[in-house]
Design a protein around this motif. Structure first.
Motif, PDB file in Angstrom:
ATOM      1  N   GLY B 212       0.828  -1.198   0.000  1.00  0.00           N
ATOM      2  CA  GLY B 212       0.000   0.000   0.000  1.00  0.00           C
ATOM      3  C   GLY B 212       0.863   1.250   0.000  1.00  0.00           C
ATOM      4  N   ARG B 213       0.183   2.366   0.238  1.00  0.00           N
ATOM      5  CA  ARG B 213       0.857   3.663   0.171  1.00  0.00           C
ATOM      6  C   ARG B 213       1.992   3.787   1.193  1.00  0.00           C
ATOM      7  N   GLY B 214       1.927   2.962   2.249  1.00  0.00           N
ATOM      8  CA  GLY B 214       2.980   2.984   3.259  1.00  0.00           C
ATOM      9  C   GLY B 214       4.352   2.642   2.703  1.00  0.00           C
ATOM     10  N   LEU B 215       4.406   2.120   1.489  1.00  0.00           N
ATOM     11  CA  LEU B 215       5.709   1.825   0.875  1.00  0.00           C
ATOM     12  C   LEU B 215       6.391   3.092   0.372  1.00  0.00           C
ATOM     13  N   LYS B 216       5.644   4.160   0.300  1.00  0.00           N
ATOM     14  CA  LYS B 216       6.191   5.499   0.035  1.00  0.00           C
ATOM     15  C   LYS B 216       6.566   5.824  -1.414  1.00  0.00           C
ATOM     16  N   ALA B 217       6.984   4.850  -2.193  1.00  0.00           N
ATOM     17  CA  ALA B 217       7.404   5.160  -3.569  1.00  0.00           C
ATOM     18  C   ALA B 217       7.325   3.903  -4.418  1.00  0.00           C
ATOM     19  N   ALA B 238      -1.932  -4.992  -4.724  1.00  0.00           N
ATOM     20  CA  ALA B 238      -1.778  -3.590  -4.336  1.00  0.00           C
ATOM     21  C   ALA B 238      -3.125  -3.012  -3.926  1.00  0.00           C
ATOM     22  N   THR B 239      -3.086  -1.848  -3.278  1.00  0.00           N
ATOM     23  CA  THR B 239      -4.316  -1.124  -2.937  1.00  0.00           C
ATOM     24  C   THR B 239      -4.643  -0.141  -4.061  1.00  0.00           C
ATOM     25  N   ARG B 240      -5.848   0.439  -3.971  1.00  0.00           N
ATOM     26  CA  ARG B 240      -6.221   1.398  -4.993  1.00  0.00           C
ATOM     27  C   ARG B 240      -5.374   2.661  -4.896  1.00  0.00           C
ATOM     28  N   GLN B 256     -12.844  -4.127  -3.318  1.00  0.00           N
ATOM     29  CA  GLN B 256     -14.219  -4.073  -3.809  1.00  0.00           C
ATOM     30  C   GLN B 256     -14.291  -3.807  -5.304  1.00  0.00           C
ATOM     31  N   THR B 257     -13.482  -2.879  -5.786  1.00  0.00           N
ATOM     32  CA  THR B 257     -13.526  -2.570  -7.210  1.00  0.00           C
ATOM     33  C   THR B 257     -12.339  -3.183  -7.950  1.00  0.00           C
ATOM     34  N   GLY B 258     -11.582  -4.017  -7.269  1.00  0.00           N
ATOM     35  CA  GLY B 258     -10.481  -4.712  -7.921  1.00  0.00           C
ATOM     36  C   GLY B 258     -10.717  -6.215  -7.875  1.00  0.00           C
ATOM     37  N   ILE B 271      -0.465  -1.086   4.408  1.00  0.00           N
ATOM     38  CA  ILE B 271      -1.863  -0.974   3.959  1.00  0.00           C
ATOM     39  C   ILE B 271      -2.720  -0.643   5.175  1.00  0.00           C
ATOM     40  N   SER B 272      -3.575   0.402   5.050  1.00  0.00           N
ATOM     41  CA  SER B 272      -4.337   0.835   6.227  1.00  0.00           C
ATOM     42  C   SER B 272      -5.462  -0.150   6.558  1.00  0.00           C
ATOM     43  N   GLY B 273      -6.028  -0.818   5.523  1.00  0.00           N
ATOM     44  CA  GLY B 273      -7.136  -1.739   5.780  1.00  0.00           C
ATOM     45  C   GLY B 273      -8.481  -1.061   5.631  1.00  0.00           C
ATOM     46  N   ILE B 275     -12.176  -0.307   4.318  1.00  0.00           N
ATOM     47  CA  ILE B 275     -13.232  -1.300   4.144  1.00  0.00           C
ATOM     48  C   ILE B 275     -13.287  -1.835   2.709  1.00  0.00           C
ATOM     49  N   GLN B 276     -12.998  -0.955   1.717  1.00  0.00           N
ATOM     50  CA  GLN B 276     -13.046  -1.413   0.324  1.00  0.00           C
ATOM     51  C   GLN B 276     -11.882  -2.349   0.004  1.00  0.00           C
ATOM     52  N   HIS B 277     -10.783  -2.205   0.703  1.00  0.00           N
ATOM     53  CA  HIS B 277      -9.679  -3.150   0.500  1.00  0.00           C
ATOM     54  C   HIS B 277     -10.021  -4.485   1.169  1.00  0.00           C
ATOM     55  N   ILE B 290       1.876  -5.594   8.301  1.00  0.00           N
ATOM     56  CA  ILE B 290       2.966  -4.780   8.849  1.00  0.00           C
ATOM     57  C   ILE B 290       2.611  -3.332   8.560  1.00  0.00           C
ATOM     58  N   ASN B 291       2.498  -2.539   9.637  1.00  0.00           N
ATOM     59  CA  ASN B 291       2.065  -1.150   9.498  1.00  0.00           C
ATOM     60  C   ASN B 291       2.660  -0.379  10.670  1.00  0.00           C
ATOM     61  N   LYS B 292       3.061   0.871  10.429  1.00  0.00           N
ATOM     62  CA  LYS B 292       3.716   1.599  11.518  1.00  0.00           C
ATOM     63  C   LYS B 292       2.720   2.176  12.510  1.00  0.00           C
TER      64      LYS B 292
HETATM   65  C1  LIG Z   1     -15.955   3.375  -4.283  1.00  0.00           C
HETATM   66  C2  LIG Z   1     -14.597   3.056  -3.749  1.00  0.00           C
HETATM   67  C3  LIG Z   1     -13.989   1.878  -4.145  1.00  0.00           C
HETATM   68  C4  LIG Z   1     -12.723   1.543  -3.681  1.00  0.00           C
HETATM   69  N1  LIG Z   1     -12.159   0.357  -4.066  1.00  0.00           N
HETATM   70  C5  LIG Z   1     -10.962   0.007  -3.559  1.00  0.00           C
HETATM   71  C6  LIG Z   1     -10.366  -1.249  -3.899  1.00  0.00           C
HETATM   72  O1  LIG Z   1     -10.898  -2.039  -4.687  1.00  0.00           O
HETATM   73  N2  LIG Z   1      -9.170  -1.562  -3.343  1.00  0.00           N
HETATM   74  C7  LIG Z   1      -8.524  -0.721  -2.470  1.00  0.00           C
HETATM   75  O2  LIG Z   1      -7.442  -1.078  -1.994  1.00  0.00           O
HETATM   76  N3  LIG Z   1      -9.059   0.472  -2.151  1.00  0.00           N
HETATM   77  C8  LIG Z   1     -10.255   0.851  -2.675  1.00  0.00           C
HETATM   78  N4  LIG Z   1     -10.762   2.068  -2.344  1.00  0.00           N
HETATM   79  C9  LIG Z   1      -9.898   3.032  -1.622  1.00  0.00           C
HETATM   80  C10 LIG Z   1      -9.850   2.796  -0.124  1.00  0.00           C
HETATM   81  O3  LIG Z   1     -10.911   3.506   0.482  1.00  0.00           O
HETATM   82  C11 LIG Z   1      -8.512   3.336   0.458  1.00  0.00           C
HETATM   83  O4  LIG Z   1      -8.350   4.680   0.093  1.00  0.00           O
HETATM   84  C12 LIG Z   1      -7.284   2.543  -0.010  1.00  0.00           C
HETATM   85  O5  LIG Z   1      -7.473   1.165   0.142  1.00  0.00           O
HETATM   86  C13 LIG Z   1      -6.088   2.988   0.802  1.00  0.00           C
HETATM   87  O6  LIG Z   1      -4.918   2.386   0.328  1.00  0.00           O
HETATM   88  P1  LIG Z   1      -3.629   2.248   1.281  1.00  0.00           P
HETATM   89  O7  LIG Z   1      -3.968   1.381   2.429  1.00  0.00           O
HETATM   90  O8  LIG Z   1      -2.517   1.833   0.392  1.00  0.00           O
HETATM   91  O9  LIG Z   1      -3.315   3.750   1.688  1.00  0.00           O
HETATM   92  P2  LIG Z   1      -3.551   4.568   3.091  1.00  0.00           P
HETATM   93  O10 LIG Z   1      -4.965   4.411   3.495  1.00  0.00           O
HETATM   94  O11 LIG Z   1      -3.004   5.864   2.818  1.00  0.00           O
HETATM   95  O12 LIG Z   1      -2.700   3.731   4.095  1.00  0.00           O
HETATM   96  C14 LIG Z   1      -1.315   3.677   4.137  1.00  0.00           C
HETATM   97  C15 LIG Z   1      -0.932   2.939   5.398  1.00  0.00           C
HETATM   98  O13 LIG Z   1       0.466   2.788   5.433  1.00  0.00           O
HETATM   99  C16 LIG Z   1       0.922   3.010   6.738  1.00  0.00           C
HETATM  100  N5  LIG Z   1       2.306   3.444   6.627  1.00  0.00           N
HETATM  101  C17 LIG Z   1       2.790   4.627   6.190  1.00  0.00           C
HETATM  102  N6  LIG Z   1       4.119   4.612   6.168  1.00  0.00           N
HETATM  103  C18 LIG Z   1       4.507   3.408   6.606  1.00  0.00           C
HETATM  104  C19 LIG Z   1       5.770   2.796   6.813  1.00  0.00           C
HETATM  105  N7  LIG Z   1       6.896   3.412   6.538  1.00  0.00           N
HETATM  106  N8  LIG Z   1       5.783   1.531   7.280  1.00  0.00           N
HETATM  107  C20 LIG Z   1       4.617   0.862   7.559  1.00  0.00           C
HETATM  108  N9  LIG Z   1       3.425   1.408   7.376  1.00  0.00           N
HETATM  109  C21 LIG Z   1       3.357   2.664   6.896  1.00  0.00           C
HETATM  110  C22 LIG Z   1       0.003   4.038   7.321  1.00  0.00           C
HETATM  111  O14 LIG Z   1      -0.030   3.928   8.739  1.00  0.00           O
HETATM  112  C23 LIG Z   1      -1.323   3.680   6.676  1.00  0.00           C
HETATM  113  O15 LIG Z   1      -2.073   2.779   7.515  1.00  0.00           O
HETATM  114  C24 LIG Z   1     -12.037   2.412  -2.796  1.00  0.00           C
HETATM  115  C25 LIG Z   1     -12.655   3.605  -2.397  1.00  0.00           C
HETATM  116  C26 LIG Z   1     -13.920   3.922  -2.852  1.00  0.00           C
HETATM  117  C27 LIG Z   1     -14.551   5.191  -2.382  1.00  0.00           C
END
Ligand SMILES: Cc1cc2nc3c(=O)[nH]c(=O)nc-3n(C[C@H](O)[C@H](O)[C@H](O)COP(=O)(O)OP(=O)(O)OC[C@H]3O[C@@H](n4cnc5c(N)ncnc54)[C@H](O)[C@@H]3O)c2cc1C
Ligand SMILES: Nc1ncnc2c1ncn2[C@@H]1O[C@H](COP(=O)(O)O)[C@@H](O)[C@H]1O
Lengths: 250, 328
Positions: B212-217, B238-240, B256-258, B271-273, B275-277, B290-292
């Motif tokens: 997820g986005r926590g990977l930074k790049a 991957a996450t969205r 949900q959409t993947g 990955i934050s977790g 609900i859609q993921h 694994i999440n900080k």
């Molecule tokens: C209609 C709709 C459909 C969607 N469908 C999907 C879908 O199919 N799949 C999906 O994934 N999302 C979907 N989403 C998006 C979803 O709501 C989230 O925005 C998305 O899943 C967030 O991705 P993420 O966890 O990578 O990012 P973030 O929510 O930004 O989370 C990043 C996480 O990384 C952690 N972190 C940051 N830096 C570090 C580090 N150095 N080490 C460890 N942890 C770190 C943070 O604490 C945070 O918990 C949808 C949203 C909507 C509205």
């Protein structure tokens, strides 16, 4: 171009669901409803295609009780020109029945494109669009993640497991929309005002036999509560041990 | 007693895992009707018929082979027309497909052509007389629906991995059938873009490592790839947030959409977790996160969580997994 979009009204996907006392549906009390996610991508895709074409007409259709008119108005506030409500007491779980009713209405509409969501959140079925295409006898691309019209023909991309197809197709056609095509715009205040005056026609849906019904709705079993093993690299040996002895994946 | 027709899906001339699962589901249904036959439909470029015996292993009594140069690719309209025409020659209790990219496309076409009811993404099937009862997770896996389908025949698509392919060897007879040309205007495949080679598909992998986005790049996805390599044959998801930013292709998105996945092991990195993921992976057998942020919602569903920086913990975990799997 003349484009139709069929939209479903579904509960917000972030909701916490409860089962109704009948045991055969969710409890709708307190839930927020909106245009289904994939259908809202389809509305946006239609608007963008016509903006790019520099004109045309975009029409939305929804089959269901009077409350689907909210979704039709919302689509018009995004920029859709007019709406058709196919009135039914409830939305059946039978996608073929819905497709027949929509096709009966769309036939003769002179549409270049009819767009649908890839699947609806509630039914999670992915039936209505493709079946409507068959009833209309037109070309159909399912789950398009890219969509363009070039020189009067459609161009689309469709994800396969681990690959993708690039497709071309003749118009008129039905396309069901996957994520990736377009994120829906928010209606502007001006759009919301304008939508109130746009035409919304309501007529009975021609639903035939309903052959698929919901007998029971249940919440899936909860996962056991999560467990944090520890912090940082120090927790790795414990994790590896559990993956070996408990999860047995190593 | 009634026969069941099943679509045996292939890609690049090879039967796919979902084909064996669909044959297994069809076998169970045919047996439940009191001993009907399973008829498999196998279509592809000339030569595909050689795969028919593999379908017998999982319980197909008859394999209809339709070979055509046009079938080297997924000729959706012609496949649907050929299956529908074949179905008219028998009183099939059901036509079974996988809920895969191909099956999702074909199922509703066939149901509409034959005016049959259809149920999608089914995890259980029971039949009694003229009634089929199936389970189908709706509302992005948040509500399990029991659907009743009336009538003598229906189209059913089965969820990948819901029916474990079971051997039940039959001496499958092979019959050649003619490819029926499309009856509706057709879409033309201009190109197939193959995804990353050397990794299993997300729907088939028993281990998935997701970032997820926590990977930074984008370049830090190398850490995810390395961990997947350490496990052997793991897929990468991957996450969205990540696919939106173009770090990974949309086809890697889980949720949900993947893609909806249910592997033996799902490892969520940064990955934050949301609900859609969770909608796409919460039915995984074991979840590691694994999440900080120790408050991240992913820890509510993770069997094993580590609070820490992925950039630090993941390389060390990769080394530890290599060590633990030495000799593999
Ligand atoms: C209609 C709709 C459909 C969607 N469908 C999907 C879908 O199919 N799949 C999906 O994934 N999302 C979907 N989403 C998006 C979803 O709501 C989230 O925005 C998305 O899943 C967030 O991705 P993420 O966890 O990578 O990012 P973030 O929510 O930004 O989370 C990043 C996480 O990384 C952690 N972190 C940051 N830096 C570090 C580090 N150095 N080490 C460890 N942890 C770190 C943070 O604490 C945070 O918990 C949808 C949203 C909507 C509205
Ligand atoms: N009652 C309905 N009215 C209008 N369009 C619908 C309706 N039900 C489904 N659709 C359309 O068909 C798509 C697929 O729905 P489904 O086959 O139920 O997964 C949805 O995304 C909508 O575009």
């Amino acid at each position: 171009m003349k484009i139709a979009v069929c939209i479903k009204r579904t509960p917000d996907s972030e909701s916490r669901f409860k089962i109704a006392s009948t045991g055969a549906s969710i409890d709708e009390a307190g839930l927020k409803f909106d245009i289904d996610d994939f259908a809202s991508y389809a509305v946006e895709a239609a608007l963008q295609l016509n903006e790019k074409a520099g004109g045309g007409e975009t029409v939305v259709y929804a089959l269901g009780p009077d409350n689907v008119q909210e979704s039709l108005r919302k689509a018009m506030s995004m920029g859709v020109d007019r709406a058709v409500h196919l009135k039914a007491d409830k939305v059946p779980a039978d996608g073929i029945a819905i497709a027949k009713a929509l096709a009966a209405e769309l036939k003769g509409g002179g549409y270049d494109l009819v767009l649908f969501g890839k699947h609806a959140f509630d039914s999670s079925a992915g039936v209505v669009g493709t079946a409507t295409a068959e009833f209309l006898g037109v070309a159909c691309v399912t789950a398009a993640s890219e969509l363009r019209v070039e020189n009067g023909a459609g161009v689309a991309r469709r994800e396969l497991e681990g690959a993708a197809e690039m497709l071309t197709f003749p118009l008129p056609a039905v396309v069901t929309i996957d994520e990736g095509v377009a994120r829906p715009r928010y209606p502007s205040l001006k759009g919301i005002m304008a939508a109130k005056k746009k035409p919304l026609e309501s007529k009975p849906a021609q639903l035939g036999d309903i052959r698929v019904t919901v007998q029971k709705a249940e919440l899936p079993p909860e996962r056991p509560a999560g467990r944090i093993l520890g912090e940082g690299v120090a927790a790795i040996p414990e994790l590896v041990k559990l993956l070996q002895t408990e999860a047995k994946v190593l | 007693m009634a026969n069941v027709l099943v679509f045996a899906e292939t890609r690049n001339g090879e039967l796919r895992k979902i084909a064996f699962e669909a044959v297994t589901a069809a076998r169970q249904l045919a047996d439940a009707t009191g001993g009907g036959e399973v008829h498999a439909f196998l279509a592809g470029a000339p030569g595909v018929g050689a795969k028919a015996a593999q379908l017998g292993i999982y319980g197909a009594d008859v394999v209809f082979v339709a070979e055509s140069a046009d079938f080297a690719q997924f000729a959706r309209e012609s496949f649907a027309a050929t299956i529908a025409d074949r179905a008219k020659l028998d009183a099939y209790r059901a036509i079974v497909l996988g809920f895969s990219a191909q099956g999702r496309d074909l199922g509703p076409r066939i149901a509409a052509k034959l005016d049959l009811p259809i149920v999608s993404d089914v995890t259980e099937i029971a039949s009694s007389g003229d009634t089929l009862t199936v389970k189908h997770p709706g509302y992005a896996n948040k509500v399990v629906l029991t659907l009743v389908v009336s009538g003598p025949s229906a189209v059913i698509s089965v969820r990948p991995s819901a029916f474990t392919a079971k051997e039940n060897a039959k001496p499958a007879r092979t019959e050649t059938i003619a490819a029926v040309p499309a009856k509706t205007p057709v879409v033309t495949v201009t190109e197939i873009k193959e995804g990353a080679k050397g990794r299993p598909d997300l729907g088939e992998a028993s281990i998935i490592i997701s970032g997820g986005r926590g990977l930074k790049a984008a370049e830090n996805f190398k850490l995810v790839e390395d961990l997947a390599d350490a496990f052997g044959n793991a897929a990468v998801g991957a996450t969205r947030a990540v696919t939106d930013d173009g770090w990974r292709p949309h086809s890697d998105q889980i949720g949900q959409t993947g893609r909806q996945v249910s592997p033996q092991l799902y490892v969520a990195l940064g990955i934050s977790g949301a609900i859609q993921h969770l909608a796409g992976m919460r039915t995984s057998k074991t979840i590691v996160a694994i999440n900080k942020d120790k408050e991240a919602p992913i820890f509510k569903v993770a069997d094993y969580g580590i609070v820490g920086d992925v950039l630090e913990v993941v390389p060390a975990l990769t080394a530890a997994i290599h060590e633990a799997r030495k000799g593999h």
